[in-house]
Design an enzyme around this catalytic site. Sequence first.
Site, PDB file in Angstrom:
ATOM      1  CE  LYS A 263      -2.269   3.698   2.359  1.00  0.00           C
ATOM      2  NZ  LYS A 263      -1.667   4.522   3.246  1.00  0.00           N
TER       3      LYS A 263
ATOM      4  CD  GLU B  15      12.390   3.046  11.029  1.00  0.00           C
ATOM      5  OE1 GLU B  15      12.289   4.230  10.245  1.00  0.00           O
ATOM      6  OE2 GLU B  15      13.244   2.484  10.741  1.00  0.00           O
TER       7      GLU B  15
ATOM      8  CB  CYS C 175      11.391   8.282  11.331  1.00  0.00           C
ATOM      9  SG  CYS C 175      12.549   7.474  10.452  1.00  0.00           S
TER      10      CYS C 175
ATOM     11  CD  GLU D 174       7.839  11.319  14.525  1.00  0.00           C
ATOM     12  OE1 GLU D 174       8.846  10.905  14.081  1.00  0.00           O
ATOM     13  OE2 GLU D 174       6.709  10.502  14.666  1.00  0.00           O
TER      14      GLU D 174
END
Length: 501
Positions: free
Chosen positions: A180, A256, A290, A390
Site C-alpha cells: 500500500k 518502525e 523519523c 514527534e
Amino acid sequence: MNGSKTAPKAEPARHWINGEWVTSATVATSVNPSTGEVLGQYSAGGRIEAAAAITAARKAFDAGAWSHDQQLRSRAIFELADRLVERADAIALMISREMGKTLGDATLEATWSPSTLRYNAGTALSQTGTSAEVAPGVFATAMREPIGVAGIIVPWNSPLALLLRALGPALAAGCTTVVKLPGQTALSNSLIMEAVAATKSLPNGVVNVFTEAGNEGAPLLVESPDVDVINYTGSTKVGRQVAEKAAQTLKRVCLELGGKTPLVVFDDADIDAFAPLVVSALTKFNGEFCMTGSRVLVQRSVAEAWRERIASLLENVVVGRADDPNSQMGPVIDKANVERINRLVEDAKQYAGIIVRGGPIMDGPLVAGAFYRPSMLETEALDVPLIQEEIFGPVLSFETFATEEEAIARANATVFGLAAAVFTKDFDRAHRVARDIKAGTVWTNTWAILSDAFEEGGFKYSGIGRARGSRAMEEFQEVKTQFHVVRALGGSSQHSGTMAP
C-alpha cells in the site's frame, strides 16, 4: 475494477495487481506542495484493490515457484533494481514535486535506494540452516522458510526508500507481497510500478501495489487471515492500532514508528564542523523524517556559543520550491501540516523561550505553497509537548546539561528510542554515552549514516523488529526444525520415543 495488459496512460495513474494495470472507480488529484497546483490524477484504491492484491499474492505464494526458488528470487530482485535505476531521474523529480523534498535529497533517494535491492538479491542466495546429531542416530536440521504473504504499508516522506527497505528482504525471503503506497505520492508510485511491471523475471502476483488516499485497503491487509506478516512504517499512534488489529489473527508485525532524535553536544565538540550538521539534521527532508534531529542538548559551558551559531544558521536557511536547485529546504507536505506545526510552536511559547520563530510564509512568491521556516525554542522542562511529541516538521528544541549523567538522562527522557547522536572528541565518553542511550541507532560525530548491512530499528515506542542487516529477512521467515532417525542394519531403530532436553 478493470484489468488491462496495456501500458498505463499518463492520467490517471493506476495500480499494479497480479501482473495487470488496474483502475479504480474513484479518481483523486496529486498536488504540488510547493505551488498548490494539481500535478495529475490517480486511481484512489481501497478495500476492493487490497482484496484483489491479497488474492493474487496468496495464489502466487501457494501455487508458484517463487517461495522455493532462490535463484529466481535473486535474479528478479537484481532486475528490479536495474529497472528502478533506469527511471531514477524521473522518480526523483516526481518525489520532489509531490512530497516537497529538495531535488537533491530526492535524487539521493532515487539513486541510492536500488542498492538495497542488490544487497537483498545477494541475501536471497545466502540462506542456510543448521544441522547436528543431537543424540546417537538422531539428526536435526533447522531451516528458514518464507512466512507467506507480506503486507507492506509505506508512508509518503520517503516512498521509494521505505518501500525497498521492506520489499527487498520480503522478496529475498520468498514472500509474495501486497504494497500500500500513499496518495500524497501517487504519481511517484506510478513510476515505481512501471519499474515493477518492466521486471520480466517477476512472476505475476509476487509484487502487487496499490495507491490509497483513504484508509480502507491498509486495514484489510492488517485484518486479513491471508496476510501473514505486516511491515508498517509510520506514527506510533497508528502503529499501536496495527499491532492491536494484527493480534486478532496472530500475524507477525514489524513496526518502525516515531522518533525524537537527541543530538548530544559536549563542550569539546567542534562548533565549526558540527553546528551546520545540527541544522541539516533538522531541515533535511524538511524535518519530515523519523530520524530528524529535533532536539539538541548542549553542555552549559558552551551553550551560549552554540545557541547563537545554530540560530544564525537556521535564520539563513534558504527555503524555496523543492525543484529549485538553490533551495536548502522545501515545503512540508501540505498546508494543514503548516497549521499544525505552527499551533504547536504557538502553544510552546507558554513554557519555552523563542530563539528563532520561523513559521509559515505568508507573502511573496511562495505564499501558495506549504512552506514553514524552521523554528527553535529553548526549554528546561521535559514533560512538555515540544520534548515529548514527534513534531514531523522543522522545529528544534534547545536544551542544556551540566554533566554526562544529566545528558544521558535528558536524552532518554522520552518514550521514543529510534536514533541519537553524540558529538565529542573523547572516544571513551562517546562510547559510554552511546551505550547508555536507549536508541536503536547512535552516531558519533555524524548523523543519518545508514547501511543495508547493519540493522535499523527502534527501542521503546519507536518500534518492533528490525529493517536492514541480517535481521531484516528474518522478519519475513519462519523456522522449521526436522528430526531424522537413522535406522540400523536389519531395520531396527537406533532411537525411539522422546528425548528430554
